[in-house]
Design a protein around this motif. Sequence first.
Motif, PDB file in Angstrom:
ATOM      1  N   ILE A   1      56.855  -6.000  42.736  1.00 12.61           N
ATOM      2  CA  ILE A   1      57.201  -4.771  42.009  1.00 12.61           C
ATOM      3  C   ILE A   1      56.601  -4.794  40.612  1.00 12.61           C
ATOM      4  O   ILE A   1      56.014  -3.810  40.154  1.00 12.61           O
ATOM      5  N   GLN A   2      56.730  -5.927  39.944  1.00  8.72           N
ATOM      6  CA  GLN A   2      56.200  -6.050  38.576  1.00  8.72           C
ATOM      7  C   GLN A   2      54.692  -5.794  38.558  1.00  8.72           C
ATOM      8  O   GLN A   2      54.168  -5.184  37.633  1.00  8.72           O
ATOM      9  N   GLN A   3      53.987  -6.220  39.585  1.00  6.53           N
ATOM     10  CA  GLN A   3      52.532  -6.083  39.629  1.00  6.53           C
ATOM     11  C   GLN A   3      52.065  -4.732  40.161  1.00  6.53           C
ATOM     12  O   GLN A   3      50.865  -4.453  40.139  1.00  6.53           O
ATOM     13  N   ASN A   4      52.961  -3.901  40.630  1.00  4.73           N
ATOM     14  CA  ASN A   4      52.609  -2.594  41.189  1.00  4.73           C
ATOM     15  C   ASN A   4      53.313  -1.483  40.415  1.00  4.73           C
ATOM     16  O   ASN A   4      54.298  -0.912  40.886  1.00  4.73           O
ATOM     17  N   GLU A   5      52.797  -1.167  39.245  1.00  5.57           N
ATOM     18  CA  GLU A   5      53.428  -0.174  38.376  1.00  5.57           C
ATOM     19  C   GLU A   5      53.591   1.186  39.041  1.00  5.57           C
ATOM     20  O   GLU A   5      54.504   1.934  38.693  1.00  5.57           O
ATOM     21  N   ASP A   6      52.734   1.499  40.004  1.00  4.42           N
ATOM     22  CA  ASP A   6      52.862   2.790  40.686  1.00  4.42           C
ATOM     23  C   ASP A   6      54.143   2.863  41.510  1.00  4.42           C
ATOM     24  O   ASP A   6      54.598   3.945  41.862  1.00  4.42           O
ATOM     25  N   TRP A   7      54.758   1.726  41.809  1.00  2.00           N
ATOM     26  CA  TRP A   7      56.034   1.702  42.523  1.00  2.00           C
ATOM     27  C   TRP A   7      57.220   1.962  41.586  1.00  2.00           C
ATOM     28  O   TRP A   7      58.283   2.367  42.043  1.00  2.00           O
ATOM     29  N   TRP A   8      57.065   1.674  40.313  1.00  2.00           N
ATOM     30  CA  TRP A   8      58.182   1.699  39.373  1.00  2.00           C
ATOM     31  C   TRP A   8      59.026   2.974  39.400  1.00  2.00           C
ATOM     32  O   TRP A   8      60.254   2.891  39.347  1.00  2.00           O
ATOM     33  N   PRO A   9      58.420   4.151  39.466  1.00  2.00           N
ATOM     34  CA  PRO A   9      59.247   5.368  39.494  1.00  2.00           C
ATOM     35  C   PRO A   9      60.144   5.461  40.733  1.00  2.00           C
ATOM     36  O   PRO A   9      61.103   6.225  40.750  1.00  2.00           O
ATOM     37  N   ARG A  10      59.832   4.671  41.769  1.00  2.00           N
ATOM     38  CA  ARG A  10      60.599   4.728  43.012  1.00  2.00           C
ATOM     39  C   ARG A  10      61.591   3.574  43.151  1.00  2.00           C
ATOM     40  O   ARG A  10      62.202   3.406  44.195  1.00  2.00           O
ATOM     41  N   VAL A  11      61.736   2.779  42.088  1.00  2.00           N
ATOM     42  CA  VAL A  11      62.681   1.659  42.124  1.00  2.00           C
ATOM     43  C   VAL A  11      63.814   1.947  41.149  1.00  2.00           C
ATOM     44  O   VAL A  11      63.578   2.233  39.976  1.00  2.00           O
ATOM     45  N   ARG A  12      65.037   1.878  41.667  1.00  3.38           N
ATOM     46  CA  ARG A  12      66.236   2.038  40.838  1.00  3.38           C
ATOM     47  C   ARG A  12      66.887   0.666  40.739  1.00  3.38           C
ATOM     48  O   ARG A  12      67.029  -0.043  41.726  1.00  3.38           O
ATOM     49  N   TRP A  13      67.283   0.300  39.539  1.00  7.25           N
ATOM     50  CA  TRP A  13      67.815  -1.033  39.241  1.00  7.25           C
ATOM     51  C   TRP A  13      69.312  -0.940  38.977  1.00  7.25           C
ATOM     52  O   TRP A  13      69.762  -0.041  38.260  1.00  7.25           O
ATOM     53  N   PHE A  14      70.077  -1.884  39.527  1.00  3.22           N
ATOM     54  CA  PHE A  14      71.532  -1.870  39.399  1.00  3.22           C
ATOM     55  C   PHE A  14      72.045  -3.258  39.017  1.00  3.22           C
ATOM     56  O   PHE A  14      71.527  -4.269  39.480  1.00  3.22           O
ATOM     57  N   LYS A  15      73.067  -3.260  38.185  1.00  2.00           N
ATOM     58  CA  LYS A  15      73.779  -4.500  37.861  1.00  2.00           C
ATOM     59  C   LYS A  15      75.249  -4.132  37.704  1.00  2.00           C
ATOM     60  O   LYS A  15      75.585  -3.210  36.975  1.00  2.00           O
ATOM     61  N   GLY A  16      76.096  -4.849  38.426  1.00  2.00           N
ATOM     62  CA  GLY A  16      77.527  -4.547  38.384  1.00  2.00           C
ATOM     63  C   GLY A  16      77.854  -3.154  38.885  1.00  2.00           C
ATOM     64  O   GLY A  16      78.813  -2.530  38.431  1.00  2.00           O
ATOM     65  N   GLY A  17      77.032  -2.640  39.801  1.00  2.00           N
ATOM     66  CA  GLY A  17      77.265  -1.312  40.360  1.00  2.00           C
ATOM     67  C   GLY A  17      76.802  -0.166  39.483  1.00  2.00           C
ATOM     68  O   GLY A  17      76.978   0.997  39.830  1.00  2.00           O
ATOM     69  N   VAL A  18      76.203  -0.485  38.331  1.00  2.00           N
ATOM     70  CA  VAL A  18      75.758   0.539  37.377  1.00  2.00           C
ATOM     71  C   VAL A  18      74.230   0.528  37.311  1.00  2.00           C
ATOM     72  O   VAL A  18      73.616  -0.547  37.265  1.00  2.00           O
ATOM     73  N   GLU A  19      73.638   1.704  37.302  1.00  2.00           N
ATOM     74  CA  GLU A  19      72.180   1.771  37.178  1.00  2.00           C
ATOM     75  C   GLU A  19      71.769   1.337  35.777  1.00  2.00           C
ATOM     76  O   GLU A  19      72.370   1.744  34.774  1.00  2.00           O
ATOM     77  N   VAL A  20      70.746   0.499  35.715  1.00  2.00           N
ATOM     78  CA  VAL A  20      70.216  -0.032  34.449  1.00  2.00           C
ATOM     79  C   VAL A  20      68.720   0.266  34.368  1.00  2.00           C
ATOM     80  O   VAL A  20      68.094   0.576  35.378  1.00  2.00           O
ATOM     81  N   PRO A  21      68.143   0.152  33.156  1.00  2.00           N
ATOM     82  CA  PRO A  21      66.711   0.431  33.023  1.00  2.00           C
ATOM     83  C   PRO A  21      65.827  -0.580  33.750  1.00  2.00           C
ATOM     84  O   PRO A  21      66.226  -1.730  33.979  1.00  2.00           O
ATOM     85  N   ASN A  22      64.641  -0.149  34.083  1.00  2.00           N
ATOM     86  CA  ASN A  22      63.630  -1.006  34.677  1.00  2.00           C
ATOM     87  C   ASN A  22      63.375  -2.198  33.740  1.00  2.00           C
ATOM     88  O   ASN A  22      63.019  -2.013  32.580  1.00  2.00           O
ATOM     89  N   PRO A  23      63.556  -3.424  34.212  1.00  2.00           N
ATOM     90  CA  PRO A  23      63.370  -4.588  33.341  1.00  2.00           C
ATOM     91  C   PRO A  23      61.913  -4.815  32.934  1.00  2.00           C
ATOM     92  O   PRO A  23      61.661  -5.608  32.025  1.00  2.00           O
ATOM     93  N   PHE A  24      60.978  -4.120  33.556  1.00  2.00           N
ATOM     94  CA  PHE A  24      59.569  -4.313  33.244  1.00  2.00           C
ATOM     95  C   PHE A  24      59.028  -3.313  32.220  1.00  2.00           C
ATOM     96  O   PHE A  24      57.930  -3.490  31.725  1.00  2.00           O
ATOM     97  N   ARG A  25      59.792  -2.304  31.928  1.00  2.00           N
ATOM     98  CA  ARG A  25      59.345  -1.288  30.960  1.00  2.00           C
ATOM     99  C   ARG A  25      59.651  -1.755  29.549  1.00  2.00           C
ATOM    100  O   ARG A  25      60.698  -2.336  29.295  1.00  2.00           O
ATOM    101  N   ASN A  26      58.745  -1.455  28.643  1.00  2.00           N
ATOM    102  CA  ASN A  26      58.925  -1.843  27.241  1.00  2.00           C
ATOM    103  C   ASN A  26      59.370  -0.694  26.359  1.00  2.00           C
ATOM    104  O   ASN A  26      59.449  -0.837  25.154  1.00  2.00           O
ATOM    105  N   ASP A  27      59.625   0.480  26.937  1.00  2.00           N
ATOM    106  CA  ASP A  27      59.964   1.635  26.086  1.00  2.00           C
ATOM    107  C   ASP A  27      61.434   1.893  25.998  1.00  2.00           C
ATOM    108  O   ASP A  27      62.307   1.299  26.473  1.00  2.00           O
TER     109      ASP A  27
END
Length: 111
Positions: free
Chosen positions: A85-111
């Motif tokens: 996933i980290q190496q395929n930035e074109d996938w990033w918009p289609r990946v949702r990240w969760f921790k503790g049942g809550v959606e969190v930001p993409n860990p690879f984005r710097n913005d």
Amino acid sequence: MSDVPSRKIALGLEAYLDDFSRTNRAESWKQFAADPMEWKAHFLRVMGDVRTEAHFNLEGVDVWKGITRASRGAGGATDWELLQIQQNEDWWPRVRWFKGGVEVPNPFRND
């Protein structure tokens, strides 16, 4: 991409995966990998489909340690998935990240 994905997959550590996939109504590798011995190829094929949405459970995951392990050919399945996933930035918009049942930001984005 359509607003509704044609397929949802669940990723993350095995210990949390079954509950997470049920909660998110998503397939784990147990469903999308027709042959468990070929799960990497199935993962790449599924993620290569722009209609696939991935839900990644970060529970118990140290993202950067996993990336480091996978980049040197070590670690487990979750580490390898993170690296892909980290190496395929074109996938990033289609990946949702969760921790503790809550959606969190993409860990690879710097913005």
